[in-house]
Design an enzyme around this catalytic site. Structure first.
Site, PDB file in Angstrom:
ATOM      1  N   LYS A   1      -9.948 -11.517 -16.333  1.00 59.82           N
ATOM      2  CA  LYS A   1      -9.712 -11.184 -17.596  1.00 59.82           C
ATOM      3  C   LYS A   1      -9.154 -13.050 -18.720  1.00 59.82           C
ATOM      4  O   LYS A   1      -9.698 -13.072 -19.232  1.00 59.82           O
ATOM      5  CB  LYS A   1      -8.964 -10.213 -18.365  1.00 59.82           C
ATOM      6  CG  LYS A   1      -9.186 -10.236 -19.849  1.00 59.82           C
ATOM      7  CD  LYS A   1     -11.147  -9.265 -19.828  1.00 59.82           C
ATOM      8  CE  LYS A   1     -11.627  -9.044 -20.788  1.00 59.82           C
ATOM      9  NZ  LYS A   1     -12.567  -8.247 -21.170  1.00 59.82           N
TER      10      LYS A   1
ATOM     11  N   HIS B   1       8.745  -7.376  -3.344  1.00 59.35           N
ATOM     12  CA  HIS B   1       7.039  -8.306  -4.508  1.00 59.35           C
ATOM     13  C   HIS B   1       6.867  -9.733  -5.001  1.00 59.35           C
ATOM     14  O   HIS B   1       7.705  -9.258  -5.994  1.00 59.35           O
ATOM     15  CB  HIS B   1       6.964  -7.187  -5.169  1.00 59.35           C
ATOM     16  CG  HIS B   1       6.091  -5.910  -4.272  1.00 59.35           C
ATOM     17  ND1 HIS B   1       4.775  -5.635  -3.863  1.00 59.35           N
ATOM     18  CD2 HIS B   1       6.589  -4.475  -4.250  1.00 59.35           C
ATOM     19  CE1 HIS B   1       5.019  -4.582  -3.539  1.00 59.35           C
ATOM     20  NE2 HIS B   1       5.908  -4.110  -2.658  1.00 59.35           N
TER      21      HIS B   1
ATOM     22  N   ASP C   1     -15.994 -10.787 -23.125  1.00 49.83           N
ATOM     23  CA  ASP C   1     -16.720 -10.865 -21.411  1.00 49.83           C
ATOM     24  C   ASP C   1     -18.427 -11.461 -21.989  1.00 49.83           C
ATOM     25  O   ASP C   1     -18.481 -13.056 -21.449  1.00 49.83           O
ATOM     26  CB  ASP C   1     -16.677 -10.641 -20.651  1.00 49.83           C
ATOM     27  CG  ASP C   1     -15.584  -9.485 -20.327  1.00 49.83           C
ATOM     28  OD1 ASP C   1     -14.221 -10.989 -20.264  1.00 49.83           O
ATOM     29  OD2 ASP C   1     -15.625  -8.895 -19.629  1.00 49.83           O
TER      30      ASP C   1
ATOM     31  N   GLY D   1       0.922  -0.913  -0.027  1.00 55.02           N
ATOM     32  CA  GLY D   1       0.186   0.151  -0.187  1.00 55.02           C
ATOM     33  C   GLY D   1       0.958   0.865   0.237  1.00 55.02           C
ATOM     34  O   GLY D   1       2.090   1.408   0.345  1.00 55.02           O
TER      35      GLY D   1
ATOM     36  N   CYS E   1       5.141  -6.153   1.575  1.00 59.76           N
ATOM     37  CA  CYS E   1       5.516  -4.589   1.771  1.00 59.76           C
ATOM     38  C   CYS E   1       4.808  -4.084   3.002  1.00 59.76           C
ATOM     39  O   CYS E   1       4.976  -3.999   3.777  1.00 59.76           O
ATOM     40  CB  CYS E   1       5.469  -3.466   0.131  1.00 59.76           C
ATOM     41  SG  CYS E   1       6.186  -2.653  -0.051  1.00 59.76           S
ATOM     42  N   TYR E   2       4.028  -3.028   2.598  1.00 59.99           N
ATOM     43  CA  TYR E   2       2.776  -2.554   3.634  1.00 59.99           C
ATOM     44  C   TYR E   2       2.523  -3.335   4.270  1.00 59.99           C
ATOM     45  O   TYR E   2       2.382  -3.555   5.493  1.00 59.99           O
ATOM     46  CB  TYR E   2       2.099  -1.516   3.063  1.00 59.99           C
ATOM     47  CG  TYR E   2       0.909  -0.671   4.612  1.00 59.99           C
ATOM     48  CD1 TYR E   2       1.679   0.501   4.486  1.00 59.99           C
ATOM     49  CD2 TYR E   2      -0.096  -1.158   4.122  1.00 59.99           C
ATOM     50  CE1 TYR E   2       0.666   0.870   5.751  1.00 59.99           C
ATOM     51  CE2 TYR E   2      -0.405  -0.731   5.651  1.00 59.99           C
ATOM     52  CZ  TYR E   2      -0.624   0.372   6.044  1.00 59.99           C
ATOM     53  OH  TYR E   2      -1.337   0.964   7.130  1.00 59.99           O
TER      54      TYR E   2
ATOM     55  N   GLU F   1       5.152 -10.885  -5.594  1.00 60.49           N
ATOM     56  CA  GLU F   1       3.781 -11.457  -7.226  1.00 60.49           C
ATOM     57  C   GLU F   1       4.793 -10.243  -8.435  1.00 60.49           C
ATOM     58  O   GLU F   1       3.601 -11.579  -9.380  1.00 60.49           O
ATOM     59  CB  GLU F   1       3.329 -10.555  -6.954  1.00 60.49           C
ATOM     60  CG  GLU F   1       2.941  -8.982  -6.424  1.00 60.49           C
ATOM     61  CD  GLU F   1       3.091  -8.071  -5.757  1.00 60.49           C
ATOM     62  OE1 GLU F   1       4.384  -9.220  -4.869  1.00 60.49           O
ATOM     63  OE2 GLU F   1       2.951  -7.434  -5.072  1.00 60.49           O
TER      64      GLU F   1
END
Ligand code: XMP
Length: 533
Positions: free
Chosen positions: A391, A188, A246, A56, A83-84, A190
């Site tokens: 998606k 991070h 979609d 964040g 992190c945050y 990710e």
């Protein structure tokens, strides 16, 4: 979709929340994103196998810094703070977070305690490994490059924690309290920029949370089809089919679940790209299961939008007229022999749901769906079988359901279509010019490998002097736009090779009557948006 184990991603304002959730799903564990302030009671009810706190932008010492319900730490559910998320855990549990002397941004080498030095090979693979870092960094190299993006850092560990990684500027780049199953990483894991980052998340899921790889798209199809069958009974279902990914995947899924009960209405507002209405009719019109109805409403939209130059009014007019046409068609159907249609289906996907507050009691934001259809039409039920999917999962589902590749890979196209890619008043002549220029640009881009996420032409409304043969011209200026992005919230302009741009430019000026100049848009988002209007 909610029967299998789930991991909760708690959002503290980090830009990577979707990436974290997608990475988890890619590792065959179902994940959901919830706001960071969700109560411990609610978390207990949801019974996740683990929790990941996102990063964040705030500093834990700011008064408005978000915090989690402290009760979460005593639920016995494993938590990984990123992190945050790590700072917050540290701060709330009695450690100290401080601003570093220097900020650390970008890829830096980190030393990890992988458990390797102090345990035998056999113990390393055990989920009960005891050496520090043994579970979270199991099997990783001891030195990896990680993505850092912080100034604050964990200065003093909370009681019960040990440090498990360090970089030159950050003595506690990871920590853990294995007894309470609490973990934190300053970097991070990710993002692709972190070497072996995916392994860190895999270890958290499988070594620490005890995940069992029970999330697979094939099961999602079966589960959602069963849900559709149960909800639909023998009722008809109405779907506004735009030809986008979609709504197309939604149509394919519903018609697989309840063949013959779906009615798809495609409203051609006249602002589609070259050959698009024909392609949509070809893909969907031939299947009897889809009951495809194509409504040519070009005249009506043209009439409504005549003389309008303000972009927001264009959007509003197209959205409203869309509803009107759709309503008329729905009534026409109802007037038929089978009575009212009670179920309305929408291709809402998970990021739309997250934007509007999460899966639990969320309302769907309407501004990017064409018009907010269900409010005006009195359907008894809304069916959103893709509402839990990202998606890339929707595309994968489309492939599994046998939709053509071109459709599954289709780039996003705004609801108001070309009307917001023509600056100023929309006319048939401008639409015609833009369609041809856009088609050429798309052809040229697609010829040379992997295309960027979105690429199109814009009718700028400017005129410019040119020379053709011996004659002076004073014709229209077309802009080409192509962007690279993962989420469309921020984008970089795409560094398309000059040869491709040159070929597109030359073909557009030569083949499209009325164009004297082609320019390439090199603005990122922010400050610009993807669309020009
Ligand atoms: P912007 O221009 O906001 O676009 O940077 C971000 C993404 O959203 C698409 N977009 C729209 N999609 N209705 C839609 O369905 C709209 O009114 C609309 N406006 C922008 C845009 O194409 C890009 O992918």
């Amino acid at each position: 979709m909610n029967e299998q184990a789930r991991l909760l991603v708690m959002d503290f304002g980090g830009q990577y929340k979707e990436l974290i959730a997608r990475t988890v799903r890619g590792l065959n564990v179902y994940s959901e994103i919830l706001p960071g302030n969700v109560s411990a009671e609610r978390v207990r009810e949801l019974a996740p196998i683990g929790i990941i706190f996102t990063g964040g932008p705030k500093s834990v010492y700011r008064l408005d810094a978000p915090v989690c319900d402290p009760g979460i730490f005593s639920l016995g559910i494993p938590v990984l703070g990123i992190c945050y998320g790590m700072h917050m855990m540290c701060h709330m549990l009695g450690g100290e977070v401080a601003a570093g002397e220097v900020s650390e941004y970008g890829r830096v080498p980190a030393q990890l305690d992988t458990g390797a030095a102090r345990t035998s090979g056999a113990a390393r693979t055990s989920s009960a490994a005891r050496a520090s870092g043994a579970a979270l960094f199991d099997g990783l190299r001891q030195e990896v490059r990680v993505l850092m993006s912080h100034r604050d850092y964990v200065k003093k560990l909370p009681e019960g924690f040990v440090s498990t990684a360090r970089t030159e500027a950050c003595p506690n780049a990871a920590f853990e309290d294995t007894r309470r199953k609490l973990y934190g990483v300053q970097f991070h894991p990710e993002v692709e920029h972190t070497e072996q980052g995916r392994e860190v998340i895999r270890n958290f899921l499988y070594n620490i949370c005890g995940a069992s790889a029970d999330y697979h798209l094939d099961d999602v199809i079966e589960r959602q089809a069963a849900m559709i069958r149960e909800r639909a009974g023998d009722e008809r279902i109405l779907l506004a089919l735009s030809g986008g990914v979609d709504s197309s995947v939604c149509a394919a899924l519903i018609s697989k679940a309840v063949p013959g009960q779906l009615v798809c209405i495609f409203v051609d507002h006249g602002f589609m790209r070259l050959k698009e209405p024909e392609e949509i009719a070809e893909t969907f019109g031939t299947s009897r299961d889809l009951n495809f109805i194509s409504v040519n409403a070009q005249e009506r939209f043209m009439e409504k939008i005549k003389g309008v130059t303000d972009p927001e009014r264009k959007r509003k007019i197209v959205g409203e007229e869309f509803i009107r046409v759709f309503e008329e068609e729905a009534r026409r159907l109802e007037a038929g022999h089978r009575g009212p249609v009670k179920i309305f289906a929408q291709g809402t996907i998970y990021p739309d749901v997250i934007e509007s507050g999460g899966l639990f009691g969320a309302t769907i934001k309407s501004h990017h769906n064409v018009g907010g259809l269900p409010e005006r039409l009195e359907f008894q039920e809304k069916l959103e079988p893709l509402a839990g999917l990202f998606k890339d999962e929707v595309r994968a589902l489309g492939r599994k359901l046998g939709l053509p590749q071109a459709l599954v890979e289709r780039q996003p196209f705004p609801g108001p279509g070309l009307s917001i890619r023509i600056m100023g008043e929309v006319t048939r002549e401008k639409l015609d010019i833009l369609r041809q220029a856009d088609y050429i640009f798309r052809q040229e881009v697609e010829k040379c490998g992997e295309p960027p996420q979105q690429y199109f032409a814009v009718f700028t409304g400017a005129r410019s002097v040119g020379v053709m043969g011996d004659a002076r011209t004073y014709d229209h200026v077309i802009a080409l736009r192509a962007v690279e992005t993962s989420d469309f919230m921020t984008c970089e302009y795409s560094p398309i090779p000059h040869e491709v741009l040159a070929r597109a430019s030359s073909r557009i000026v030569n083949e499209v009557k009325g164009v004297s100049r082609v320019v390439y848009d090199i603005t990122s988002k922010p400050p610009a948006t993807v669309e020009w209007e």
